[in-house]
Design an enzyme around this catalytic site. Structure first.
Site, short mmCIF file in Angstrom:
data_model
loop_
_atom_site.label_atom_id
_atom_site.label_comp_id
_atom_site.label_asym_id
_atom_site.label_seq_id
_atom_site.Cartn_x
_atom_site.Cartn_y
_atom_site.Cartn_z
N SER A 163 -3.34 -3.04 -2.60
CA SER A 163 -2.74 -4.24 -3.18
C SER A 163 -3.76 -5.03 -4.00
O SER A 163 -4.27 -4.54 -5.00
CB SER A 163 -2.11 -5.09 -2.07
OG SER A 163 -1.39 -6.17 -2.60
N ASP A 187 -0.57 0.79 -4.34
CA ASP A 187 0.36 -0.24 -4.79
C ASP A 187 -0.38 -1.49 -5.25
O ASP A 187 -0.29 -2.56 -4.62
CB ASP A 187 1.39 -0.59 -3.71
CG ASP A 187 2.71 -1.05 -4.31
OD1 ASP A 187 3.09 -0.50 -5.36
OD2 ASP A 187 3.35 -1.94 -3.74
N HIS A 257 5.96 -2.50 0.20
CA HIS A 257 4.56 -2.62 -0.24
C HIS A 257 3.63 -1.85 0.71
O HIS A 257 2.74 -1.12 0.26
CB HIS A 257 4.20 -4.11 -0.26
CG HIS A 257 2.98 -4.44 -1.07
ND1 HIS A 257 2.68 -3.85 -2.28
CD2 HIS A 257 1.97 -5.34 -0.83
CE1 HIS A 257 1.57 -4.35 -2.76
NE2 HIS A 257 1.10 -5.25 -1.89
#
Length: 456
Positions: A163, A187, A257
């Site tokens: 992330s 991601d 996510h």
């Protein structure tokens, strides 16, 4: 604007559960564990580097930023993987840290360094955490330069960023002029990076090889392509098994996510092989139009995971390659994939959804090809991608149904002159065929597969 899921997540105060920041063992250094008060007040950046090797998998050792070689377990001549977490609104340690450390250690004898910047990432104010990524990257860059001065090779360094950590890894790579061996972005964060220039986010120039996995592009993740190869799981957005409504609580906000981490962990396990097919879009992949991998011969299509050496040169040469794959909702995530080629000879034009069921003994598994309606007309060749949730090896029977939605009037007949089932990821398994099959729309027909002629 921030996506609605992020705004909602920041409001879920009940999710902030922390423990006292203590050591479980006097000789071990653990990931920073913060509580609710830290989430409210915010934290100032402080970066800790926790070393794990095959000799101390259960007990992290903090490394001195300025004298890395002073840690006796740290061998600068071994490959080094840095694991970099992302935004931590709850302050609690990531649940996946121990798993990734153990699985990476199984791949090869390496240094595994967990970059603990929880003091900085733990803030209800996401903007503050974003602002700290540059400073944390500067800190980590200095450490890697010291490693290099003491004998480490930049090409042997692999940054794995989750992330917000993916962009942090990109900043480190840019600081080092793209000479880092590899960056893996799981991601990469979308909020505050959607309109960013390549200099302000992860991009292919940040390392000698950059691979990216997308699982939540319509919310917390970043849209587009940002590596030499970008893997898009289930199209890169909504993931199977993740809740669709806010009533599911925390899982609604984080499930898609977090799936990037769980897919990567799964890929590190030798029993979980997730193959990506180069394609311009997920829709074309589902249409069965992107199932060839000539650019990677003699290797097959790229497989998500730690060891990508057999595809790396080709992917760097090709520039930016998008690859797509579908998964199930749970471990081992892998689907059984068949390419289905058929020739129809029905008198009337029909449109329908195709259902295919494989039978092996008492077990069966079904593929529903419903992302679009298939056009069935006279003497027309069609190609389908049939994806099954279960891997049945010895297929004894196949059943098919073509649903046209016709509920009144006569049932029209659909004639299949030939149909062939090709197992895409199992070259050792036989092709299965059937010739001159008569079906009625909306009615299931079962048949035993036959051996295919070489000329079919």
């Amino acid at each position: 604007m921030l996506p609605h899921r992020l705004l909602g997540l920041l409001g879920l105060l009940v999710l902030c559960e922390g423990q006292d920041e203590t050591r479980t063992e006097e000789t071990c250094d653990n990931f920073t564990d913060l509580d609710l008060s830290h989430c409210f007040m915010g934290t100032s950046l402080y970066v800790r580097l926790l070393l794990y090797t095959r000799s101390n998998l259960e007990c992290g050792r903090e490394i001195n930023h300025h004298h890395p070689s002073s840690q006796p377990l740290f061998d600068l001549h071994r490959p080094t993987a840095f694991v970099i977490h992302g935004y931590r609104p709850t302050g609690a340690p990531p649940i996946w840290i121990n798993h990734v450390v153990h699985l990476l250690a199984q791949q090869e004898d390496m240094n595994i360094i967990v970059v603990d910047w929880n003091r900085g990432a733990a803030n209800f104010n996401y903007f503050t955490a974003v602002s700290y990524t540059r400073e944390a990257a500067h800190n980590l860059t200095g450490f890697i330069k010291t490693m290099q001065e003491e004998g480490a090779s930049l090409s042997s360094i692999h940054l794995i960023g989750v992330s917000l950590g993916a962009h942090l890894a990109g900043f480190v790579g840019a600081n080092l002029k793209g000479k880092i061996g590899r960056i893996t972005g799981l991601d990469p964060a979308g909020p505050m990076f959607t309109s960013a220039t390549p200099e302000d986010r992860l991009d292919p120039s940040d390392a000698m090889f950059v691979d990216v996995l997308h699982t939540d592009m319509n919310s917390f993740g970043l849209r587009g392509a940002h590596g030499h190869v970008d893997f898009y799981a289930n199209g890169g957005a909504d993931q199977p098994g993740c809740p669709k409504t806010i009533f599911a609580g925390k899982s609604y906000f984080v499930c898609d996510h977090q799936r990037s981490v769980f897919l990567f962990l799964c890929s590190l396990n030798q029993t979980c092989q997730l193959t990506g097919y180069p394609c311009s879009s997920y829709g074309r992949f589902l249409d069965g139009q992107c199932l060839q991998c000539e650019a990677f011969k003699p290797a097959s299509c790229p497989v998500l995971g730690h060891n990508m050496s057999q595809w790396r040169d080709a992917l760097v040469r090709l520039g930016q390659t998008k690859v797509f794959f579908s998964t199930t909702s749970s471990l081992p995530y892998r689907k059984l994939i068949y390419r289905v080629d058929m020739v129809t000879w029905n008198q009337y034009l029909r449109w329908g959804v195709v259902y295919i069921r494989l039978h092996s003994g008492r077990n069966s598994t079904e593929a529903r090809i419903d992302h679009r309606h298939l056009r069935l007309e006279q003497y027309t060749s069609s190609r389908l991608l049939a994806q099954f949730d279960e891997d049945l090896q010895h297929i004894q029977k196949i059943s098919m149904r073509i649903s046209t939605g016709n509920i009144i009037g006569p049932r029209y007949k659909i004639r299949l002159l030939r149909i062939r089932f090709t197992p895409l990821e199992h070259p050792d398994r036989p092709l299965m065929c059937r010739f001159d099959l008569i079906m009625e729309e909306n009615m299931e027909v079962a048949f035993r597969p036959l051996a295919c002629d070489s000329g079919l």
